[in-house]
Motif scaffolding. Structure first.
Motif, short mmCIF file in Angstrom:
data_model
loop_
_atom_site.label_atom_id
_atom_site.label_comp_id
_atom_site.label_asym_id
_atom_site.label_seq_id
_atom_site.Cartn_x
_atom_site.Cartn_y
_atom_site.Cartn_z
N PRO A 16 0.56 -1.21 -0.01
CA PRO A 16 -0.08 -0.13 -0.20
C PRO A 16 0.76 1.29 -0.16
N LEU A 17 1.66 0.83 0.26
CA LEU A 17 2.80 2.66 0.63
C LEU A 17 3.93 2.20 -0.43
N GLN A 18 4.13 1.52 -0.66
CA GLN A 18 5.22 1.54 -1.79
C GLN A 18 4.57 1.62 -3.62
N ASP A 19 3.34 0.90 -3.13
CA ASP A 19 2.94 0.79 -4.57
C ASP A 19 1.50 2.72 -5.02
N ALA A 20 1.41 3.07 -3.53
CA ALA A 20 0.09 4.23 -4.08
C ALA A 20 0.36 5.05 -4.42
N GLU A 21 1.44 5.54 -5.19
CA GLU A 21 1.59 6.65 -6.05
C GLU A 21 1.40 6.25 -7.35
N VAL A 45 -5.39 7.21 -1.54
CA VAL A 45 -4.87 6.17 -1.47
C VAL A 45 -4.33 5.58 -0.79
N GLU A 46 -3.44 5.61 0.12
CA GLU A 46 -2.61 5.14 0.79
C GLU A 46 -3.64 4.46 1.31
N ARG A 47 -4.55 5.06 2.52
CA ARG A 47 -5.37 5.44 2.92
C ARG A 47 -6.24 3.65 3.11
N ALA A 51 -5.76 -0.26 5.15
CA ALA A 51 -7.06 -0.50 4.92
C ALA A 51 -7.27 -2.19 4.86
N ILE A 52 -7.39 -2.46 4.12
CA ILE A 52 -7.34 -3.92 2.45
C ILE A 52 -6.33 -4.82 2.96
N ALA A 53 -5.14 -3.95 3.27
CA ALA A 53 -3.96 -5.15 3.45
C ALA A 53 -3.96 -5.22 5.42
N ALA A 54 -4.87 -4.57 5.89
CA ALA A 54 -4.84 -5.00 7.30
C ALA A 54 -6.43 -5.92 7.66
N ALA A 55 -7.19 -6.13 6.88
CA ALA A 55 -8.24 -6.72 6.55
C ALA A 55 -8.15 -8.24 6.37
N GLU A 56 -9.15 -8.38 7.06
CA GLU A 56 -8.69 -10.69 7.11
C GLU A 56 -9.53 -11.10 5.81
N HIS A 57 -10.89 -10.19 5.16
CA HIS A 57 -11.72 -10.78 4.18
C HIS A 57 -11.80 -9.94 2.90
N HIS A 58 -10.25 -9.28 2.84
CA HIS A 58 -10.22 -8.09 1.62
C HIS A 58 -8.27 -8.65 0.89
N HIS A 59 -8.52 -8.58 0.03
CA HIS A 59 -7.27 -8.54 -0.51
C HIS A 59 -6.78 -7.57 -1.90
N ALA A 60 -5.69 -7.05 -1.90
CA ALA A 60 -5.27 -5.76 -3.25
C ALA A 60 -4.15 -6.74 -3.84
N PHE A 61 -4.11 -7.19 -4.48
CA PHE A 61 -2.76 -7.31 -5.41
C PHE A 61 -2.35 -6.73 -6.58
N LEU A 62 -1.16 -6.47 -7.30
CA LEU A 62 -1.04 -5.70 -8.38
C LEU A 62 0.00 -6.18 -9.61
N GLY A 63 -1.12 -6.70 -10.69
CA GLY A 63 -1.11 -7.78 -11.69
C GLY A 63 0.35 -7.43 -12.83
N LEU A 64 1.34 -7.85 -12.93
CA LEU A 64 2.57 -7.84 -13.90
C LEU A 64 2.37 -8.30 -15.41
N PRO A 69 3.36 -3.39 -13.70
CA PRO A 69 2.28 -3.60 -13.31
C PRO A 69 1.61 -2.44 -14.51
N VAL A 70 0.61 -3.49 -14.82
CA VAL A 70 -0.65 -3.20 -15.78
C VAL A 70 -1.69 -3.61 -15.35
#
Length: 192
Positions: A16-21, A45-47, A51-64, A69-70
């Protein structure tokens, strides 16, 4: 990892921090209007993704694609996130969102390759039996993409932020759609 005619897709956990920009540039782009973050600041966006990174039932991924990154992919448990009280979840249901990075030089078939890679990633988990989506009813382009990979619309639902088209895709529906797509591409290539 999913190899395609376009290149090789890999998916990694979002930082969430490295990819936020990078994410900020995607979600605030005019082509990303249905992501509903047009006016978000970098801190928003960072926030959101912290929140998603801290959530038990929600996950975010970056596709390359070949390491670049795309796309953004989110998965969630609809029993606890997004669709609580809006439908009766079944065991093995997984919710999904995806966003392709905006570009001024689109590649034919790219977004379809992305959603196929996203679905393959979700169904790589044997616990996933059905993928659930709830795009804005006005987003006709994503409805067509969803149907192309096997989603079947069930009904419109009212969410706090939008009127959505609730749609489902089982593992079997996805497999059939992918086989049919491969057969069509083979026929087209032989006709050239």
């Amino acid at each position: 990892m999913t190899a395609t005619d376009i290149g090789t897709f890999t998916i990694r956990a979002l930082d969430p921090l490295q990819d936020a920009e990078l994410l900020h540039s995607w979600v605030t782009h005019p082509k990303s209007a249905f992501w509903m973050m047009q006016d978000a600041r970098l801190q928003d966006v960072e926030r959101e993704y912290m929140a998603i990174a801290a959530a038990e039932h929600h996950h975010a991924f970056l596709g390359l694609l070949d390491g670049e990154p795309v796309f953004l992919m989110e998965s969630y448990d609809p029993r606890y996130v997004e669709l609580v009280g809006l439908y009766e979840p079944e065991p093995g249901d997984v919710g999904m969102h995806f966003l392709v990075a905006p570009t001024d030089t689109p590649v034919h078939g790219f977004t379809r390759a992305v959603i196929t890679a996203v679905m393959a990633e979700l169904f790589a988990d044997p616990a996933t039996h059905r993928v659930v989506v709830e795009p804005d009813v006005r987003n006709k382009a994503v409805h067509a993409l969803n149907e192309a990979v096997g989603f079947v619309p069930e009904r419109e639902i009212d969410k706090p932020e939008k009127r959505a088209l609730l749609s489902f895709c089982t593992r079997e529906q996805f497999d059939v759609a992918i086989r049919e797509d491969a057969a069509i591409r083979e026929v087209r290539s032989m006709a050239k």
